[in-house]
Motif scaffolding. Structure first.
Motif, mmCIF file in Angstrom:
data_model
loop_
_atom_site.group_PDB
_atom_site.id
_atom_site.type_symbol
_atom_site.label_atom_id
_atom_site.label_comp_id
_atom_site.label_asym_id
_atom_site.label_seq_id
_atom_site.Cartn_x
_atom_site.Cartn_y
_atom_site.Cartn_z
ATOM 1 N N HIS A 178 0.862 -1.265 -0.028
ATOM 2 C CA HIS A 178 -0.211 0.056 0.049
ATOM 3 C C HIS A 178 0.894 1.017 -0.088
ATOM 4 O O HIS A 178 2.100 1.255 0.424
ATOM 5 C CB HIS A 178 -0.918 -0.120 1.230
ATOM 6 C CG HIS A 178 -2.208 -1.069 1.229
ATOM 7 N ND1 HIS A 178 -3.230 -0.896 0.509
ATOM 8 C CD2 HIS A 178 -1.877 -2.388 1.590
ATOM 9 C CE1 HIS A 178 -3.930 -2.247 0.786
ATOM 10 N NE2 HIS A 178 -3.093 -2.941 1.197
ATOM 11 N N MET A 185 -5.154 6.339 5.840
ATOM 12 C CA MET A 185 -6.160 5.583 5.250
ATOM 13 C C MET A 185 -7.708 5.768 5.930
ATOM 14 O O MET A 185 -7.501 6.125 6.948
ATOM 15 C CB MET A 185 -5.943 4.131 5.658
ATOM 16 C CG MET A 185 -4.961 3.322 4.477
ATOM 17 S SD MET A 185 -4.852 1.715 4.911
ATOM 18 C CE MET A 185 -3.705 1.031 3.911
ATOM 19 N N ASP A 186 -8.846 5.936 4.994
ATOM 20 C CA ASP A 186 -10.144 5.889 5.605
ATOM 21 C C ASP A 186 -10.240 4.533 6.401
ATOM 22 O O ASP A 186 -9.369 3.671 6.234
ATOM 23 C CB ASP A 186 -11.017 6.003 4.330
ATOM 24 C CG ASP A 186 -10.732 7.351 3.785
ATOM 25 O OD1 ASP A 186 -10.407 8.420 4.136
ATOM 26 O OD2 ASP A 186 -11.320 7.357 2.452
ATOM 27 N N GLU A 187 -11.113 4.927 7.238
ATOM 28 C CA GLU A 187 -11.472 3.722 8.126
ATOM 29 C C GLU A 187 -11.841 2.499 7.300
ATOM 30 O O GLU A 187 -11.440 1.350 7.954
ATOM 31 C CB GLU A 187 -12.730 4.226 9.144
ATOM 32 C CG GLU A 187 -12.812 3.335 10.093
ATOM 33 C CD GLU A 187 -13.906 3.834 11.148
ATOM 34 O OE1 GLU A 187 -15.214 3.798 10.997
ATOM 35 O OE2 GLU A 187 -13.421 4.404 12.175
ATOM 36 N N GLU A 188 -12.548 2.522 6.515
ATOM 37 C CA GLU A 188 -12.977 1.456 5.470
ATOM 38 C C GLU A 188 -11.797 0.552 5.083
ATOM 39 O O GLU A 188 -11.718 -0.504 5.150
ATOM 40 C CB GLU A 188 -14.020 1.837 4.507
ATOM 41 C CG GLU A 188 -14.682 0.612 3.806
ATOM 42 C CD GLU A 188 -15.735 1.372 2.741
ATOM 43 O OE1 GLU A 188 -16.138 0.201 2.084
ATOM 44 O OE2 GLU A 188 -16.357 2.371 3.017
ATOM 45 N N ALA A 189 -10.940 1.552 4.470
ATOM 46 C CA ALA A 189 -9.759 0.874 3.738
ATOM 47 C C ALA A 189 -8.852 0.201 4.837
ATOM 48 O O ALA A 189 -8.188 -0.908 4.689
ATOM 49 C CB ALA A 189 -8.997 1.762 3.248
ATOM 50 N N LYS A 190 -8.780 0.811 6.238
ATOM 51 C CA LYS A 190 -7.955 0.301 7.091
ATOM 52 C C LYS A 190 -8.550 -1.226 7.487
ATOM 53 O O LYS A 190 -7.866 -2.063 7.854
ATOM 54 C CB LYS A 190 -7.557 1.349 8.183
ATOM 55 C CG LYS A 190 -7.030 0.544 9.355
ATOM 56 C CD LYS A 190 -6.984 1.417 10.652
ATOM 57 C CE LYS A 190 -6.263 0.759 11.827
ATOM 58 N NZ LYS A 190 -6.031 1.501 12.883
ATOM 59 N N HIS A 191 -10.090 -1.093 7.906
ATOM 60 C CA HIS A 191 -10.688 -2.435 8.080
ATOM 61 C C HIS A 191 -10.498 -3.498 7.193
ATOM 62 O O HIS A 191 -10.545 -4.724 7.931
ATOM 63 C CB HIS A 191 -12.035 -1.975 8.641
ATOM 64 C CG HIS A 191 -12.427 -1.112 9.522
ATOM 65 N ND1 HIS A 191 -11.567 -0.790 10.607
ATOM 66 C CD2 HIS A 191 -13.326 -0.290 9.922
ATOM 67 C CE1 HIS A 191 -12.273 -0.005 11.673
ATOM 68 N NE2 HIS A 191 -13.237 0.449 11.103
ATOM 69 N N ALA A 192 -10.295 -3.246 6.096
ATOM 70 C CA ALA A 192 -10.271 -4.406 5.088
ATOM 71 C C ALA A 192 -8.676 -4.988 5.372
ATOM 72 O O ALA A 192 -8.815 -6.293 5.120
ATOM 73 C CB ALA A 192 -10.130 -3.573 3.584
ATOM 74 N N SER A 194 -6.420 -4.531 8.231
ATOM 75 C CA SER A 194 -5.715 -4.533 9.697
ATOM 76 C C SER A 194 -5.449 -5.763 10.111
ATOM 77 O O SER A 194 -6.292 -6.593 10.267
ATOM 78 C CB SER A 194 -6.371 -3.271 10.296
ATOM 79 O OG SER A 194 -7.441 -3.724 10.903
#
Length: 208
Positions: A178, A185-192, A194
């Motif tokens: 990345h 990162m936006d929260e959604e991208a990190k959640h994918a 992390s």
């Protein structure tokens, strides 16, 4: 119980209802609540219930997560979920590891914690910048039953820190493959991707 393997098998399922998040870290509580959305749970934090923070005396992420989850379950009479997570730096032999929060001091100054990590690594000639985040989740019931799961994400350290999102060491951690740090990162991208999301995927597959 371990979340190892592709299809972790939990002994006990979690029923819809109240669940205590055994943390006083608002960033962590917010992230965990987002990952649990859609599973019929009414999430309440340990801080909201005015539960004390137990001393983390374990020697592994899993042991500390279990300790926190069991303490919250005992005091609240409700199922409790605890996370113990941290950053492990290869050049520092895995430090700060389970002491990641303690490196930020009593004031939880993660800016200072990141400076400490950078300073320590900079003292080592040609030190690699490899690092990984680990997240151990422990789900405890008031009767003492515990399920646990462990996730990981690999990356490298950057300096200076980049981004103001996330929390903790996120701004200095660039996940492999990345271009953005966890702090950018936006929260959604990190959640994918992390470490916490990895552990949660295992947990959700097992307990719901």
């Amino acid at each position: 119980m371990s979340g190892e393997g592709n299809e972790p098998q939990a002994i006990r399922k979690l029923q819809p209802g109240k669940l205590v998040i055994a943390s006083h870290n608002p960033g962590k509580v917010r992230e965990i609540a987002a990952l649990l959305a859609g599973h019929g749970l009414e999430v309440v934090s340990a801080a909201e219930l005015d539960l004390p923070e137990p001393e983390e005396t374990g020697t592994t992420f899993v042991m500390n997560a279990e300790l926190k989850a069991q303490a919250a379950a005992d005091l609240s009479g409700l199922p409790a979920l605890a996370d113990d997570s941290g950053i492990c730096v290869d050049a520092l032999n895995g430090e700060p590891g389970i002491f990641s929060a303690r490196w930020a001091g009593e004031t939880k100054d993660f800016g200072e914690a990141m400076r400490r990590v950078h300073a320590r690594v900079s003292e080592i000639e040609d030190a690699p910048r490899d690092a990984h985040f680990v997240c151990a989740l422990a789900l405890a019931w008031p009767d003492g039953h515990v399920e646990w799961f462990e996730g990981r994400v690999d990356g490298t350290l950057v300096w200076p820190p980049r981004g103001t999102k996330g929390f903790g060491y996120d701004p200095m951690f660039l996940p492999d493959g990345h271009d953005l740090t966890f702090g950018e990162m936006d929260e959604e991208a990190k959640h994918a991707i992390s470490h916490r999301a990895d552990a949660f995927r295992q947990m959700v597959a097992a307990i719901f």
